[in-house]
Design a protein around this motif. Structure first.
Motif, mmCIF file in Angstrom:
data_model
loop_
_atom_site.group_PDB
_atom_site.id
_atom_site.type_symbol
_atom_site.label_atom_id
_atom_site.label_comp_id
_atom_site.label_asym_id
_atom_site.label_seq_id
_atom_site.Cartn_x
_atom_site.Cartn_y
_atom_site.Cartn_z
ATOM 1 N N ARG A 126 28.649 -33.065 6.106
ATOM 2 C CA ARG A 126 27.923 -32.382 7.701
ATOM 3 C C ARG A 126 27.336 -33.828 7.583
ATOM 4 O O ARG A 126 27.098 -34.849 7.228
ATOM 5 C CB ARG A 126 27.160 -32.196 7.519
ATOM 6 N N PHE A 127 28.068 -35.012 8.820
ATOM 7 C CA PHE A 127 27.297 -36.123 9.443
ATOM 8 C C PHE A 127 26.434 -35.746 10.334
ATOM 9 O O PHE A 127 26.152 -36.126 11.669
ATOM 10 C CB PHE A 127 28.022 -37.185 11.078
ATOM 11 N N GLU A 128 25.122 -35.517 9.869
ATOM 12 C CA GLU A 128 23.499 -35.400 10.314
ATOM 13 C C GLU A 128 23.287 -36.453 10.356
ATOM 14 O O GLU A 128 22.097 -36.266 10.817
ATOM 15 C CB GLU A 128 22.617 -33.866 10.030
ATOM 16 N N ASN A 129 23.350 -37.825 9.411
ATOM 17 C CA ASN A 129 22.623 -38.727 10.184
ATOM 18 C C ASN A 129 22.130 -39.506 10.816
ATOM 19 O O ASN A 129 23.480 -39.556 12.256
ATOM 20 C CB ASN A 129 22.506 -40.030 8.342
ATOM 21 N N LEU A 130 21.090 -40.633 11.423
ATOM 22 C CA LEU A 130 21.477 -41.413 12.218
ATOM 23 C C LEU A 130 23.147 -42.473 11.633
ATOM 24 O O LEU A 130 23.021 -42.849 10.934
ATOM 25 C CB LEU A 130 20.491 -42.278 12.443
ATOM 26 N N CYS A 131 22.973 -43.027 12.898
ATOM 27 C CA CYS A 131 24.403 -44.425 12.629
ATOM 28 C C CYS A 131 24.091 -44.858 12.469
ATOM 29 O O CYS A 131 24.651 -46.041 11.944
ATOM 30 C CB CYS A 131 26.017 -44.323 13.927
ATOM 31 N N ASP A 132 22.741 -45.647 12.792
ATOM 32 C CA ASP A 132 22.339 -47.125 12.570
ATOM 33 C C ASP A 132 23.209 -47.807 13.276
ATOM 34 O O ASP A 132 23.809 -47.447 14.448
ATOM 35 C CB ASP A 132 22.584 -47.538 11.251
ATOM 36 N N VAL A 178 20.909 -56.334 4.694
ATOM 37 C CA VAL A 178 20.803 -54.224 4.451
ATOM 38 C C VAL A 178 20.091 -53.680 6.096
ATOM 39 O O VAL A 178 19.376 -54.681 6.555
ATOM 40 C CB VAL A 178 19.748 -54.147 3.636
ATOM 41 N N PHE A 179 20.723 -52.541 7.062
ATOM 42 C CA PHE A 179 19.835 -52.489 7.998
ATOM 43 C C PHE A 179 18.638 -52.151 7.663
ATOM 44 O O PHE A 179 17.891 -52.954 7.951
ATOM 45 C CB PHE A 179 21.142 -51.863 8.118
ATOM 46 N N SER A 180 18.231 -50.378 7.343
ATOM 47 C CA SER A 180 17.351 -49.696 7.415
ATOM 48 C C SER A 180 17.644 -49.119 5.877
ATOM 49 O O SER A 180 18.548 -48.820 5.568
ATOM 50 C CB SER A 180 17.170 -48.508 8.722
ATOM 51 N N ARG A 181 16.758 -49.054 5.111
ATOM 52 C CA ARG A 181 16.583 -47.805 4.412
ATOM 53 C C ARG A 181 16.536 -46.639 4.496
ATOM 54 O O ARG A 181 17.099 -46.309 3.276
ATOM 55 C CB ARG A 181 15.072 -47.980 3.200
ATOM 56 N N MET A 182 16.724 -45.491 5.667
ATOM 57 C CA MET A 182 16.885 -44.720 5.860
ATOM 58 C C MET A 182 17.447 -44.638 6.835
ATOM 59 O O MET A 182 17.662 -44.852 7.893
ATOM 60 C CB MET A 182 15.461 -43.632 5.612
ATOM 61 N N ASP A 183 18.670 -43.686 6.939
ATOM 62 C CA ASP A 183 19.358 -42.774 8.381
ATOM 63 C C ASP A 183 19.420 -41.588 8.500
ATOM 64 O O ASP A 183 19.886 -40.937 9.257
ATOM 65 C CB ASP A 183 21.332 -43.276 7.339
ATOM 66 N N SER A 184 17.902 -41.099 8.257
ATOM 67 C CA SER A 184 17.954 -39.955 8.648
ATOM 68 C C SER A 184 16.373 -39.790 8.684
ATOM 69 O O SER A 184 15.390 -40.736 8.388
ATOM 70 C CB SER A 184 17.934 -38.747 7.472
ATOM 71 N N MET A 185 15.140 -39.227 10.191
ATOM 72 C CA MET A 185 14.655 -39.442 9.920
ATOM 73 C C MET A 185 13.591 -38.503 9.156
ATOM 74 O O MET A 185 13.278 -37.932 8.169
ATOM 75 C CB MET A 185 14.255 -38.288 11.440
ATOM 76 N N GLN A 186 13.043 -39.622 8.916
ATOM 77 C CA GLN A 186 11.619 -39.443 7.696
ATOM 78 C C GLN A 186 10.266 -39.046 8.226
ATOM 79 O O GLN A 186 9.794 -39.896 9.746
ATOM 80 C CB GLN A 186 11.261 -40.721 7.015
ATOM 81 N N LEU A 342 26.981 -49.001 -3.722
ATOM 82 C CA LEU A 342 26.147 -49.614 -2.264
ATOM 83 C C LEU A 342 25.492 -48.555 -2.907
ATOM 84 O O LEU A 342 25.061 -47.558 -2.292
ATOM 85 C CB LEU A 342 26.798 -49.364 -1.455
ATOM 86 N N PRO A 343 23.819 -48.630 -1.701
ATOM 87 C CA PRO A 343 23.196 -47.464 -1.906
ATOM 88 C C PRO A 343 22.927 -46.399 -1.200
ATOM 89 O O PRO A 343 22.709 -45.145 -1.198
ATOM 90 C CB PRO A 343 21.082 -48.178 -2.034
ATOM 91 N N TYR A 344 23.961 -47.001 0.142
ATOM 92 C CA TYR A 344 24.312 -46.236 1.158
ATOM 93 C C TYR A 344 25.058 -45.277 0.339
ATOM 94 O O TYR A 344 25.671 -44.186 1.238
ATOM 95 C CB TYR A 344 24.114 -46.730 2.328
#
Length: 455
Positions: A126-132, A178-186, A342-344
């Motif tokens: 499921r693609f529930e994360n932000l596309c950044d 690097v864009f953002s460390r998190m791609d979900s709401m924190q 890669l981390p993501y």
């Protein structure tokens, strides 16, 4: 009475909830990297499924789909409809009929329906994360006026470019590493740090450096003014929380009474304790040197090796295998960077996981004891005729049983009364560590050559 399982349950499918309207299946698969990329994401643990909105653009930032465990069914429904609409008289007759299977349906054009179970679904992406952010290879014209132009062809040539391509003026395009460390709401709770060390720091400033995670071990550097003489209170508290009693503490304290400085591998071999047990036992009896001649070693509380010349035999000998002579292919590395991910691309380990009872948790104490008995002496000792277990080893000079090195240690003259412990060499003369590495490397090379000849 046993019931036979329907044939549809035997097939297993993977569900991908695609975040878009699928018009062309081939284009949809290209954005997901093809069947090979989907299979790789499914087979590898904690792997995320990448979706690139521009699959032909290497600078496209992918959206990542998380793997979720679900229990679902893939159902196929066949509906048979009438080709011609019913007359009003036929509709009323159909509605009054009780024997017709479709009498209760809302749509009178349906003759019959059939439900077929195609298979089961255990995994859903499921693609529930932000596309950044998306960083497009665009640039202004030479006069910095007019519309933006795509410069992708100048950055990534198609096919094999000619040699003249290297002399062309390159466009300035530097995408962020690097864009953002998190791609979900924190949810982040800001908290104040104690400003005891620097009272000039305002209370609303967030510290740039985080504290050590352990919190109960004492880490010191070579230039520390006072050696710690007792453990922290929280270290003793952790022993009770981890069900480590007096017998465990007494056994490891006895070893430190015989020898004031130990490596973790040596203690693991002599005590047969696991790494998890030593993680809480060592901070209760010793402190850890981060830098200096005794780095990565545990030292008994109250003992200062910088003031005792006899502590030179406990100094750290950092030995690393050389790349020549085929040594790399013979001895495995502690960690490999060839398959760097890669981390993501992987799911974060901090996510809450469902507790699963496996066979490892049901092992008896006897089984765990047998595992500790398999510990080999070469994990901290080097003798002639053996190969080190990894490409980098932290030996202590007293654990290197090589006659040439031991003879060098015996013939060393005692230091002068006013001698000061050196930050790098300690109580040993300069260049001795390099000589010892040469001796060990020659012995390892001889062992490797003998094995090649005996093949």
């Amino acid at each position: 009475m046993d019931h036979e399982e329907p044939s549809g349950f035997k097939k297993q499918f993977i569900c991908v909830e695609y975040p878009g309207v699928v018009v062309n299946e081939e284009n949809m698969l290209r954005t997901l990297g093809g069947i090979h990329n989907i299979s790789t994401a499914y087979l590898e643990k904690n792997r995320r499924l990448e979706l690139r909105f521009r699959p032909d653009d290497v600078y496209s930032k992918p959206a990542c789909g998380e793997r979720q465990k679900k229990t679902s069914l893939l159902i196929k429904i066949k509906v048979k409809r009438r080709k011609r609409p019913l007359e009003p008289e036929q509709q009323s007759t159909l509605h009054d009929s009780k024997d017709n299977a479709c009498a209760s349906t809302c749509d009178p054009s349906i003759i019959s329906s059939e439900v077929i179970i195609m298979g089961r679904i255990d995994t859903i992406f499921r693609f529930e994360n932000l596309c950044d952010f998306q960083y497009l290879p665009m640039s202004l014209e030479s006069n910095n006026k007019g519309p933006m132009q795509c410069i992708y062809d100048t950055l990534m040539p198609s096919g094999i470019p000619p040699a003249s391509w290297l002399s062309l003026k390159a466009n300035l395009f530097l995408p962020p590493a690097v864009f953002s460390r998190m791609d979900s709401m924190q949810t982040y709770l800001y908290r104040k740090e104690a400003n005891e060390d620097n009272p000039n720091i305002p209370p609303n400033i967030i510290g740039r450096t985080r504290r050590r995670r352990s919190g109960h071990a004492v880490f010191v550097t070579f230039d520390i003014s006072k050696i710690p003489d007792k453990p922290r209170d929280v270290a003793i508290k952790f022993l009770h929380l981890k069900f480590l009693g007096e017998l465990h503490l007494k056994k490891i304290s006895k070893l430190f009474a015989q020898r004031p400085i130990w490596s973790k591998n040596a203690l693991m071999y002599h005590t047969k304790y696991t790494t998890d047990q030593l993680k809480f036992l060592l901070p209760a009896v010793a402190y850890y040197f981060v830098t200096g001649p005794w780095r990565v070693m545990w030292v008994r509380f109250g003992y200062d090796p910088r003031k005792d010349p006899s502590a030179r035999k406990y100094q750290t000998l950092d030995y690393r295998l050389r790349t020549s002579g085929g040594l790399k292919t013979k001895v495995k590395a502690k960690r490999s960077y060839c398959n760097y991910l890669l981390p993501y691309k992987s799911s974060p380990t901090c996510r809450p996981k469902t507790a699963i009872i496996s066979k490892e948790h049901l092992q008896s104490k006897e089984a765990k004891g047998k595992e500790s008995e398999n510990l080999n002496e070469n994990m901290y000792v080097f003798r002639p005729g053996m190969l080190p277990p990894s490409r980098q080893m932290f030996y202590q000079y007293c654990d290197v049983y090589v006659p040439a090195i031991q003879e060098m240690m015996i013939k060393l003259p005692p230091p002068a009364p006013d001698a000061v412990c050196h930050e790098r060499n300690g109580w040993l003369p300069q260049g001795m560590d390099a000589q010892c590495r040469e001796i060990i490397n020659k012995l390892v090379t001889d062992v490797l050559r003998k094995e090649i000849v005996n093949r």
